[in-house]
Design an enzyme around this catalytic site. Sequence first.
Site, PDB file in Angstrom:
ATOM      1  CG  ASP A  52      -1.819   1.174   1.324  1.00 51.86           C
ATOM      2  OD1 ASP A  52      -2.682   1.298   0.440  1.00 51.86           O
ATOM      3  OD2 ASP A  52      -1.678   1.981   2.256  1.00 51.86           O
ATOM      4  CD  GLU A  60      -2.604   2.336  -3.356  1.00 52.12           C
ATOM      5  OE1 GLU A  60      -3.616   3.018  -3.498  1.00 52.12           O
ATOM      6  OE2 GLU A  60      -1.980   2.265  -2.291  1.00 52.12           O
TER       7      GLU A  60
END
Length: 705
Positions: free
Chosen positions: A391, A442
């Site tokens: 993330d 990401e």
Amino acid sequence: MTIPAADLARLNDCRHHDPHGFYGWHDGTVRTRQPGATEVQLHTPTQSVSMDSVGDDIWEAEIGDNCDYRLEISYPEAPTRTVADGYHFLPTVGSLDLHLIGEGRHERLWDVLGANLRSYDTEMGTVSGVSFAVWAPNAQGVAVVGDFCGWNPTQYPMRSLGSTGVWEVFVPGIGAGEHYKFAIFSHEGRKDKADPLAKRTACPPETDSIVDSTSFAWSDSAWMDKRTGNLDVPMSIYEVHVGSWKVGANYNRLREDLIPYLKEHGFTHVELLPVAEHPFGGSWGYQVSGYYSPSARWGSPDEFRELVNALHENGIGVIVDWVPAHFPKDDWALGRFDGQALYEHPDPRRGEQADWGTYVFDFGRNEVRNFLVANALYWAEEFHIDGLRVDAVASMLYLDYSRDEWLPNQHGGRENLEAVQFLQETNATLNRTHPGVLTIAEESTSWPGVTAPTSENGLGFSLKWNMGWMNDTLEYFKHEPIHRSYHHGELTFSMVYAYSERYVLPFSHDEVVHGKGSLWERMPGDDWNKAAGLRALYGYMFSHPGKNLLFMGQEFGQTTEWAEGHSVDWGNLDGWGSEWHQGLKRLVRDINLVYRDTPALWSQDFNQDGFQWVKADDSTNNVLGYVRYGADASALLAVCNLSGSSIPNYGLWVPHDGEWQMVLNTDDAVYEGAGNPLPQRIRVDNNSTTLHLPANSVQWYVLEG
């Protein structure tokens, strides 16, 4: 030997670096601290001695030579207990372990830090207990506290192992299930901290760490043996938040209900929003307090293992979201762990993310980097995870990310070179130790080489989310069809950079929260047109180069934004208007089944030879056409009419003559489309064919022979 007054004062205040230097056996004397005891007997293989109380809860006895012994402790209103003396044992963290921790290279950090069950064979029998170890270099003193000592820090003070910053103690007579924390003493006083390497935690809002053990027997060897990390395979990922897939969802419920659902609908992988422990449910797991513990909200670590094992037995890969970018400021967790910035960078210009109210890891510190790299290995080793979706990578890469004030790197630039090194080390180490485990970034910018090998100075990720494709595609589809001709380039632009990285096409949870609306709400028109728009969107998505990800609920067109406080809107599938959602759900199932059986759609996702435009410039009619090629020389023709009108007799150049079999039509009546009668086969002669293109629909044709 009398304890010097200065040392006794430090022991009483739990600010001594070497309690083992006074407790245990020394020069013929055994000394132990037993708060609340009324009598202590010392037993050796040859004698029993009553110990003398010398004040400050300390008891002493002379026994002569060093030998094995036990302590029999009596209390006024509790049973007498007989235990070994933890201060009579050598350190449970060895010199090699300490060296590797200092170098940032200990790849099984969880075996030496945290709480680990130990057993020792001694002259008087086997001694079992728990070794506790924690890194806290700035602490003045550390003790382990828990139910087993009435949370009294003077019972089990820990020793500092040289200059390493590691504190350690062995506590005999306790085992799995014990609640504990570390009492950290610093210039700020005492703070009880959760174990950074706790393998199990109490259920939030409780914050205790729990001693854990596992005897789980894995039965997924067939899956693990065939896992190679080859990316030329079908990947249709279903993204799930454990607690809100269904009301009351947990690891056991997912095992019973989610696995049949995934199999029925043809998904190859499930991606779980972060399952590591987190204090605030509204963070969805993206503010982690327990990096080594699956959240107790949804079950035990072994119940999570059972879920992964069952998914593997059913041929479904498991990806979990991993958050090494930042962590919350809760004062019982990692923040200011030993009274100073430790896991976080000490300079707030690098050590805080103001937008999120979190601390940022100090990636340049060996022990911190080791904590995170080992954590990635832990999920792969202990839970058989097939992939980590990392993330907020962009926030790690750029020192000025969402900051008004920022500290440049040593060259004056905005790149966080220490974070780059950390990401490269994580990917390279995971690839070496657990080949076949994927890492997925990401990363929302154009940082070069995200999926390039670390040997070529890339970051070394397996895949990267294609945020540009996602944004452009949703921007295009939100427009009424009559206006889409002005936005044609938003769809065709993706092929300009499609092979610059290895991409996943994500319609993730981030696209259906914070006022963005559900995908259903973002489609223009009435319910019929919304359903048609989503059917066309998915037909386009799954035929575009790249792997595929849908968030839960999108497979049937959930009508409202996702919220973690309630389950997916399964009610959309019942009652008035449910036919649109049932049709969409059936389409996603069929798309997945066709996709998995069609190598042209996945075997050359990252090879330019796998794609060829046949119609890219017809913005007037909002038509796109392209051929996907498989590594086996198979071919699939995708034709998209994204206008609001059907187009009869549409002439199309196709690069291969022959018969083409229709394998998908998003306009089919079985999906609640218009059901326009279309031929199941088309003929291409002299590279030309004529098609009927229903409004707002996508058709797939496979070349026969």
